[in-house]
Scaffold this active site. Structure first.
Site, PDB file in Angstrom:
ATOM      1  N   GLY A 128      -1.983   3.448  -3.387  1.00 34.21           N
ATOM      2  CA  GLY A 128      -3.640   4.022  -3.564  1.00 34.21           C
ATOM      3  C   GLY A 128      -3.673   5.262  -3.005  1.00 34.21           C
ATOM      4  O   GLY A 128      -4.658   6.022  -3.833  1.00 34.21           O
ATOM      5  N   SER A 129      -3.271   5.804  -2.188  1.00 33.85           N
ATOM      6  CA  SER A 129      -3.457   7.279  -1.862  1.00 33.85           C
ATOM      7  C   SER A 129      -2.887   8.408  -2.912  1.00 33.85           C
ATOM      8  O   SER A 129      -3.632   9.106  -3.320  1.00 33.85           O
ATOM      9  CB  SER A 129      -2.944   7.653  -0.516  1.00 33.85           C
ATOM     10  OG  SER A 129      -3.518   6.908   0.750  1.00 33.85           O
ATOM     11  N   SER A 130      -1.618   8.040  -3.306  1.00 29.30           N
ATOM     12  CA  SER A 130      -1.156   8.963  -4.218  1.00 29.30           C
ATOM     13  C   SER A 130      -1.774   8.877  -5.555  1.00 29.30           C
ATOM     14  O   SER A 130      -1.683   9.832  -6.108  1.00 29.30           O
ATOM     15  CB  SER A 130       0.184   8.731  -4.191  1.00 29.30           C
ATOM     16  OG  SER A 130       0.633   7.304  -4.689  1.00 29.30           O
ATOM     17  N   ASP A 133       6.492   6.946  -5.875  1.00 26.52           N
ATOM     18  CA  ASP A 133       5.252   6.856  -6.291  1.00 26.52           C
ATOM     19  C   ASP A 133       4.546   7.702  -7.311  1.00 26.52           C
ATOM     20  O   ASP A 133       3.876   7.380  -7.995  1.00 26.52           O
ATOM     21  CB  ASP A 133       4.262   6.753  -4.738  1.00 26.52           C
ATOM     22  CG  ASP A 133       4.801   5.599  -3.909  1.00 26.52           C
ATOM     23  OD1 ASP A 133       5.738   5.095  -4.154  1.00 26.52           O
ATOM     24  OD2 ASP A 133       4.059   5.369  -2.999  1.00 26.52           O
TER      25      ASP A 133
END
Length: 331
Positions: A118-120, A163
């Site tokens: 989710g962050s990337s 990712d």
């Protein structure tokens, strides 16, 4: 004009976490979930916060629930780091940015901190929006490096390239992070594979297992850098799973792929301390006859689901351990 960009969740099918250690992986984009960024010109540069970025709560219990679900950080820091790294890239490559400001906001449907990247995804969508706004073209093979640096260099998150590569290329990608090739070229060997080669897959995740993957992987990093032979040899075997998995996919040998998915997790378990709740996810799926391994650092699993009957068994069994099951939408 409002610029709209997206980046999707991802699931590591084979090889992770060897991507951070010059290994090999196969990863898929999971279009069921995504991060969405809106950007438009404005008099001042403004990052519009979302609910998880605001320090306003109904009571002390909501604060505790919020921390349990999303941690201590929202998405604003991710956008700031993405903007900084984009600007630095342009400066280093003598790209002059036009003198204009923007407002930016984000929204993400990706379950937080359960190994679905989710962050990337937020960083990827942000940089894509900036590229469009300033009319800057960054080569596909270089873009994942910039996204990764926003997390590792700016936010001290321990992570690998997998990712970011799949969120840039999308679909299904085989990645080889061979040390010699990487240092000579500055990026790995990325090969897109036809998503129609994939068998029936399932993903299951537990939202209450939130944590930052960098914290989970830190011990492996230290042992790898110290030359721990068990860690180094096991990571090589995990990378071999991806290499063999590529051949299995091309031959549509799903029995072999099934074995490799299970082996990937079993090898990882040898060198990592895993929570019982994470192990429960894998073991519950395997009792239903499915293969299972982590999609990322933990909190969600991926495996082969042979038919609808097995899928129904998975849904029922995993619901008992408070996990949701989905069929990943790749194309």
């Amino acid at each position: 004009m409002i610029i709209e960009t997206r980046a999707f969740a991802r699931a590591g099918l084979l090889g992770n976490p060897s991507d951070g250690y010059f290994g090999k992986t196969i990863s898929i984009s999971v279009r069921n979930f995504g991060a969405h960024v809106s950007l438009y010109e404005s008099p001042e540069l403004k990052i519009e916060p979302q609910d998880q970025d605001l320090n306003i709560y109904r009571n002390i219990y909501q604060l505790v629930d919020s921390i349990s679900l999303t941690g201590y950080y929202g998405g604003t820091r991710l956008i700031k780091s993405a903007i900084k790294k984009f600007c630095e890239y342009c400066y280093k490559n003598n790209i002059k940015l036009s003198n204009k400001n923007f407002s930016i906001r984000y929204h993400s449907s990706i379950p937080r901190q359960v190994g679905l990247a989710g962050s990337s995804a937020i960083i990827t969508a942000t940089i894509r929006a900036l590229m469009t706004f300033y009319d800057v073209d960054i080569p596909h093979q270089i873009l994942p490096n910039i996204i990764l640096s926003a997390e590792t260099e700016e936010l001290n998150i321990n992570a690998g390239l997998q990712d970011r590569v799949i969120q840039v290329y999308e679909g299904c990608v085989f990645m080889d992070f061979d040390r010699h090739h990487f240092f000579e070229n500055g990026f790995g060997k990325y090969e897109k594979m036809e998503p129609n080669l994939l068998p029936n897959l399932f993903i299951a995740y537990k939202t209450e297992l939130g944590k930052e993957s960098g914290k989970v992987l830190n011990d492996i990093r230290v042992r790898f850098e110290k030359g721990d032979p068990t860690v180094i040899n096991t990571l090589q075997q995990i990378a071999d799973c991806a290499e063999e998995g590529k051949s299995a996919l091309l031959q549509r040998d799903y029995d072999k792929l099934n074995q490799l998915i299970n082996l990937n997790f079993d090898l990882r378990r040898k060198i990592m301390r895993l929570s019982q709740s994470n192990i429960e996810l894998v073991e519950t799926a395997r009792k239903c006859g499915a293969s299972a391994k982590f999609t990322g650092s933990g909190g969600s699993i991926i495996g082969i689901c042979r038919d609808d009957d097995m899928l129904n068994r998975l849904v029922v069994a995993l619901k008992k351990v408070k996990a949701r099951v989905i069929k990943p939408y790749v194309i």
